[in-house]
Design an enzyme around this catalytic site. Structure first.
Site: not given
Ligand code: ADP
Length: 498
Positions: A191, A266, A300, A401
């Site tokens: 994804k 990570e 990161c 962060e």
């Molecule tokens: P950032 O703040 O850097 O965008 P996120 O952790 O929100 O970091 O996003 C990193 C990835 O995790 C993206 O692919 C996002 O769609 C996915 N993501 C966000 N929320 C969820 C969730 N609840 N479960 C699984 N994946 C998620």
């Protein structure tokens, strides 16, 4: 002719404004719901593509396809065959590298100089994984059982891997998850991040061309709360390999509890970068600057807490601010651009909030500190390199962060004190030390609780060297043989040979 003139957004063959389907079971399909979302260039707001918006039903289908592939012919593919696929994919990525790196630039904003500069890393990863595909082996272990028992181990692929990646380097991030899966014989449902899904999808086309069998790699774009959450919770997924924020990491661990799937994380960081007065300051100034400003701080392991020995604090921090001021901010497609836009409006909001929080906390911006809005910056999400002086350890800008080009510069006097303060955050991903004194460097390297320590450099990465976090920066390692183990199960086999 510049890159900006020769390849514009509208002329990029993939970012052509058209609909992009998802990859399930070797077929390019619409979302079950028929829904789509837009992918836009963060420098200009231009529409790059509309993308199939995956959700629970699409994830279910993709996981089923990955399971069928895992239990079908893929389970019988020899290491040599998996190696050939990885090598072919590496050749295709090499052939299309300019196109892929430009796609990253268009979709998430990073300067073309930076995305093109990942060539060696991306190709190196694919070819390193190809080497690992034929290097996996168990062990024969001497045991002390009475009689004639032989014991050995088999290394087996863990199964269906859900890979969830962020937007800050889609090409590298995709390869970092897909490569080890192909090397070990796993299958994948990937994804991509909703902010920048295009390079992963284009790579999906190249994967099919390279001979990746149907269902071995599935790519389902969509939002985190829907598609991502469905993947993390899916009962037939054996492992989640996640890169993203620590808050999402926590949700993923909770979601994984249903079938106790393996999870590697990570996550974020607030990495200390420590400059001693005896360092080669001429090297340390750009080194410490780019430790945070590179990719507009959207890394990161960025070295965002800049600890500087008090004797040289004013001079050094002033020089880093000057360095930041000299960096050219602009649209990533311009080959002279050194600092591109932030990825999205949401990210812009988050970073500018921290800029005002820093000021309210009493920190002083020596350079930057405000969003750029004039002229060519009007339609994009541009924040210039920012250096905050007068930062205290307990300020939010020193603890949280930001994920923007923002340095929090803090003075120190004593080595033990700076080690303790360097460790005094929830995170432990990267860290840097600048000194000419090897004993000092070694002492700090041992003392810091972080997955990587860079001495007189920052952000060096290699496919053979493990990378990952301590504390809330996550667990598990990527790169290195350690990463291969994360995609493998160990089976002990006993033979009574009496
Ligand atoms: P950032 O703040 O850097 O965008 P996120 O952790 O929100 O970091 O996003 C990193 C990835 O995790 C993206 O692919 C996002 O769609 C996915 N993501 C966000 N929320 C969820 C969730 N609840 N479960 C699984 N994946 C998620």
């Amino acid at each position: 002719m510049t890159v900006a003139e020769s390849i514009t957004a509208t002329r990029h063959a993939f970012a052509n404004g058209k609909f992009k389907p998802m990859l399930i079971g070797g077929e390019w399909v619409k979302a079950a719901s028929g829904k789509t979302f837009e992918s836009r260039n963060p420098a200009t707001g231009d529409l790059l593509a509309t993308v199939a918006e995956g959700d629970v039903e699409d994830i279910n289908q993709a996981v089923a396809a990955a399971r069928r592939a895992f239990e079908g012919p893929w389970s019988k593919a020899k290491p040599y065959e998996r190696q050939q696929i990885l090598l072919k994919l590496a050749d295709l990525v090499e052939k299309h590298f300019d196109e892929l790196s430009l796609l990253d630039t268009l979709d998430m904003g990073a300067p073309i100089n930076r995305t093109r500069g990942t060539r060696r890393r991306v190709l190196g990863m694919l070819r390193w994984y190809a080497g690992m595909a034929v290097s996996i082996h168990g062990e024969t272990i001497a045991n002390s059982m009475p009689g004639e028992y032989v014991s050995y181990t088999l290394k087996e692929p863990v199964g269906v891997v859900g890979a969830i990646i962020p937007w800050n380097g889609p090409l590298g991030a995709t390869v970092w998850k897909v490569g080890p899966a192909l090397a070990t014989g796993c299958t994948v449902v990937l994804k991509p991040a909703e902010e920048a899904p295009l390079t992963s999808l284009r790579l999906g086309e190249l994967m099919l061309e390279a001979g990746v069998p149907p269902g071995v790699i599935n790519i389902v774009p969509g939002y985190g709360e829907t598609a991502g959450a469905a993947l993390a919770a899916h009962a037939d997924v054996d492992k989640i390999a996640f890169t993203g924020s620590h808050l999402t990491g926590q949700l993923i661990v909770k979601a994984s509890a249903g079938n106790l799937k393996r999870v590697t994380l990570e996550l974020g960081g607030k990495s200390p970068d420590i400059v001693f007065a005896d360092a080669d300051l001429g090297t340390a100034v750009p080194g410490a600057g780019m430790a945070t400003f590179a990719n507009s701080g959207q890394i990161c392991s960025a070295g965002t807490r800049l600890f500087v020995e008090h004797k040289v604090y004013d001079e050094f921090v002033g020089r880093v601010a000057e360095f930041g001021k000299g960096l050219r901010v602009g649209n990533g497609v311009d080959p002279d651009t050194q600092i591109g836009p932030l990825v999205s409006e949401q990210q812009l909001g988050r970073v500018t909030d921290y800029l005002s929080i820093g000021r309210h906390e009493g920190a002083q911006p020596l350079v930057g500190g405000e969003r750029l809005t004039e002229g060519p910056f009007a339609k994009g999400y541009f924040v210039p390199p920012t250096v905050f002086a007068n930062v205290r350890d307990d300020m939010r800008i020193a603890q949280e962060e930001i994920f923007g080009p923002v340095i929090s510069a803090i003075p120190f006097t004593d080595i033990e004190d700076v080690i303790r303060r360097g460790n005094a955050t929830a995170f432990g991903l990267g860290s840097g030390v600048w000194t000419r004194n090897i004993s000092k460097a070694h002492r700090v390297a041992k003392g810091l609780r972080a997955g990587s320590v860079w001495i007189n450099c920052y952000q060096a990465m290699d496919p053979a060297v493990p990378f990952g976090g301590y504390k809330m920066s996550g667990y598990g390692r990527e790169s290195g043989i350690q990463q291969m183990e994360e995609y493998l199960n160990v089976k002990a086999v006993w033979i009574n040979a009496a």
